[in-house]
Design a protein around this motif. Structure first.
Motif, short mmCIF file in Angstrom:
data_model
loop_
_atom_site.label_atom_id
_atom_site.label_comp_id
_atom_site.label_asym_id
_atom_site.label_seq_id
_atom_site.Cartn_x
_atom_site.Cartn_y
_atom_site.Cartn_z
N GLY A 118 -48.21 -38.48 80.89
CA GLY A 118 -47.35 -37.77 81.90
C GLY A 118 -48.00 -36.69 82.34
N PRO A 119 -47.14 -35.78 83.06
CA PRO A 119 -47.71 -34.52 83.54
C PRO A 119 -48.36 -33.57 82.63
CG PRO A 119 -45.48 -35.07 84.68
CD PRO A 119 -45.62 -36.06 83.50
N LEU A 120 -49.43 -33.14 82.86
CA LEU A 120 -50.10 -31.92 81.93
C LEU A 120 -50.38 -30.82 82.99
CD1 LEU A 120 -51.37 -30.44 79.62
CD2 LEU A 120 -53.41 -32.18 79.90
N LEU A 121 -49.45 -29.76 82.89
CA LEU A 121 -49.81 -28.75 84.16
C LEU A 121 -50.65 -27.40 83.55
CD1 LEU A 121 -46.16 -28.99 85.58
CD2 LEU A 121 -48.08 -30.35 86.36
N PHE A 122 -51.80 -27.32 84.05
CA PHE A 122 -52.54 -26.06 83.48
C PHE A 122 -52.07 -24.90 84.48
CE2 PHE A 122 -55.19 -29.39 81.88
CZ PHE A 122 -55.32 -28.99 80.61
N GLU A 123 -52.42 -23.70 83.93
CA GLU A 123 -51.96 -22.46 84.67
C GLU A 123 -50.52 -22.61 85.08
OE1 GLU A 123 -55.17 -20.96 87.45
OE2 GLU A 123 -55.93 -23.13 87.44
N THR A 124 -49.79 -22.92 84.29
CA THR A 124 -48.53 -22.71 84.20
C THR A 124 -47.77 -22.20 83.03
OG1 THR A 124 -48.46 -25.03 85.30
CG2 THR A 124 -46.34 -24.46 84.85
N GLU A 125 -47.40 -21.16 83.24
CA GLU A 125 -46.71 -20.34 81.99
C GLU A 125 -45.38 -20.42 81.96
OE1 GLU A 125 -47.09 -16.21 82.65
OE2 GLU A 125 -46.78 -15.80 80.49
N ALA A 126 -44.88 -20.97 80.51
CA ALA A 126 -43.46 -20.83 80.52
C ALA A 126 -42.87 -19.33 80.22
CB ALA A 126 -43.27 -21.56 79.02
N LEU A 127 -41.97 -19.04 80.97
CA LEU A 127 -41.59 -17.54 80.77
C LEU A 127 -40.30 -17.54 79.49
CD1 LEU A 127 -41.26 -16.99 84.64
CD2 LEU A 127 -43.08 -16.51 83.08
N ALA A 128 -39.58 -18.49 79.63
CA ALA A 128 -38.48 -18.48 78.36
C ALA A 128 -37.81 -19.94 78.51
CB ALA A 128 -37.38 -17.67 79.41
N VAL A 129 -37.32 -19.93 77.29
CA VAL A 129 -36.55 -21.17 76.94
C VAL A 129 -34.99 -20.98 77.03
CG1 VAL A 129 -35.96 -22.96 75.31
CG2 VAL A 129 -38.41 -22.27 75.33
N GLU A 130 -34.12 -21.58 77.70
CA GLU A 130 -32.68 -21.33 77.85
C GLU A 130 -31.98 -22.29 77.35
OE1 GLU A 130 -33.79 -18.26 81.85
OE2 GLU A 130 -33.00 -20.44 82.14
N ASP A 131 -30.61 -21.82 76.92
CA ASP A 131 -29.64 -22.79 76.53
C ASP A 131 -30.12 -23.74 75.53
OD1 ASP A 131 -28.18 -21.75 78.75
OD2 ASP A 131 -28.45 -23.30 80.14
N ALA A 132 -31.01 -23.44 74.58
CA ALA A 132 -31.37 -24.10 73.50
C ALA A 132 -30.18 -24.81 72.49
CB ALA A 132 -32.35 -23.56 72.59
N GLU A 133 -29.25 -24.03 72.66
CA GLU A 133 -28.07 -24.45 71.79
C GLU A 133 -27.22 -25.66 72.43
OE1 GLU A 133 -28.40 -21.33 72.69
OE2 GLU A 133 -28.76 -19.78 71.09
#
Ligand code: APR
Ligand code: PHB
Length: 404
Positions: A118-133
């Motif tokens: 599947g997709p592997l996106l370089f130069e793509t920065e995760a900024l935050a994980v939200e609603d993990a609960e």
């Protein structure tokens, strides 16, 4: 964007996880802040435990490793100008390790992912994980702009977007963002830093020994390793905070020679140094390795000092455990294995923490070491050399504990 599993980070943990999920028919998207060339060049340890080799083979990612990897049946411990070989197969009932650089593992997994996955996106920065609960976690990320966006670490221009998913796996290393989504108060961290680091070099010269040499010396630790039959990888213990540029090539070779010196004819081969860098030493564990639908894997959850060569192998254990748990959930509807993910991984993690700590304190000279400490180290080494039980303990840990 939407997927089943968002994977943050394309180091060994994230890349192997994407492969395992793809093989099980589960879709994922991998977000990686750096560019492909950076990920493929980053130097880390390259010792694969038997279990890691088996996992890569079963995942269909071992073709080049089986051609180019070097099987090693032992290591040498060197101290007091003496040499002791630890024979892995003899002590463990046939186990060995594979020397195949982490860069090569990453290259192979990247090529497979881009061809088949599947997709592997370089130069793509995760900024935050939200609603993990909740049942609908999201990853906010920034993709480098059309102007190229540099190394993804500049925090500058780019296009922001959101990846919606069922699960997030933080494979984003020690300095990633995933761990920050666990509220303080929920998790607990355990940490130890060491007052020294490793100055590592790559040199265009055939390795001076056919197995790895771990040397204890009054001047500090040294390690002889290799990347291929023509490229050596060597390390010197240096004080914490050392600048790699402050060591000339001549000083490095002279110091390596001193620390590896033996009473026999063994000699260190010198060659052009092509890379120099300093690695800090740290032990770190974050518990638990899960918060709601967010799972932490690899260096995002734990760090070991490199003396035991366990970092990559722990990451492999984590993602195999997660992939098994998710496949179980998909097939049976049961969350049991997802619920035990953290505890299952942590049992193995703490064994690796113990072993890496033991190897580190066995072989390094602390700045405040006393003559008593020196004698104890030599006594510990003599014990490993002289007792089958003590040798077996080291060999079992080095070749690896079972996953799960
Ligand atoms: N967004 C996207 N990617 C990120 C972010 C982020 N915010 N932060 C970090 N990353 C990427 C890094 O650029 C890196 O490529 O996550 C990846 C993490 O990879 P590693 O640091 O290699 O961590 P891991 O995959 O857990 O590696 C396990 O293998 O690399 C060896 O010995 C090393 O112990 C390590 C082990
Ligand atoms: C390496 O080859 O980089 C290497 C090998 C063994 C270690 C650490 C690093 O314990």
């Amino acid at each position: 964007m939407r997927t089943t599993v968002s994977i943050i980070g394309a180091g060994p943990a994230g890349l192997l996880l994407a492969r395992l999920l793809h093989n099980a028919g589960i879709d994922s998207v991998v977000l990686e802040s750096r560019d492909r060339a950076y990920v493929e060049r980053r130097q880390r340890a390259g010792i694969l435990e038997q279990g890691t080799v088996d996992v890569l083979r079963a995942a269909g990612a071992a073709e080049r490793m089986d051609r180019e990897g070097l099987r090693h049946d032992g290591i040498e411990l060197r101290y007091d100008r003496r040499r002791h070989r630890v024979d892995f197969p003899a002590l463990t009932g046939g186990k060995s390790v594979m020397v195949y650089a982490q860069t090569e593992v990453c290259k192979d997994l990247i090529a497979l992912q881009l061809d088949e996955g599947g997709p592997l996106l370089f130069e793509t920065e995760a900024l935050a994980v939200e609603d993990a609960e909740t049942g609908h976690p999201r990853v906010r990320f920034r993709h480098a702009g059309a102007d190229g966006g540099g190394d993804g670490a500049d925090g500058g221009s780019g296009v922001e977007d959101v990846l919606e998913c069922d699960y997030v796996v933080g494979c984003d290393g020690f300095r990633g963002v995933a761990r920050a989504a666990v509220p303080s108060g929920v998790g607990r961290t355990f940490e130890r830093t060491y007052p020294f680091g490793w100055l590592g070099i790559l040199a265009d010269v055939p390795p001076s020994h056919d197995e790895l040499v771990y040397a204890r010396h009054d001047r500090g630790f040294a390690l002889l390793s290799m990347r291929s039959p023509s490229v050596s990888r060597l390390y010197l213990q240096v004080p914490e905070g050392t600048d790699a540029g402050s060591w000339s090539d001549e000083e490095i070779w002279a110091e390596l020679e001193r620390r590896f010196e033996t009473d026999d004819e063994w000699a260190l081969r010198r060659g052009p140094i092509t890379q120099k860098s300093v690695t800090p030493m740290r032990s770190y564990v974050h518990e638990p390795m899960r918060h709601g639908r967010l799972f932490l894997a690899g260096d995002a959850a734990h760090i070991v000092p490199p003396t035991g060569a366990k970092g990559l192998n722990l990451a492999v254990g984590d993602v195999v455990t997660f992939a098994r748990a998710l496949v179980h959930r998909t097939r049976t509807g049961s969350e049991d294995l997802l619920d035990t993910y953290s505890a299952t991984c942590l049992r193995r993690v703490w064994q690796a923490e113990r072993f890496s700590y033991d190897m580190t304190t066995l072989l390094h000279r602390a700045p405040d070491a006393t003559p008593f400490d020196d004698r104890l180290q030599v006594a510990r080494l003599d014990r490993i050399a002289g007792s089958r039980a003590a040798g077996t303990d080291l060999a079992e840990a080095y070749t690896g504990f079972p996953i799960g």
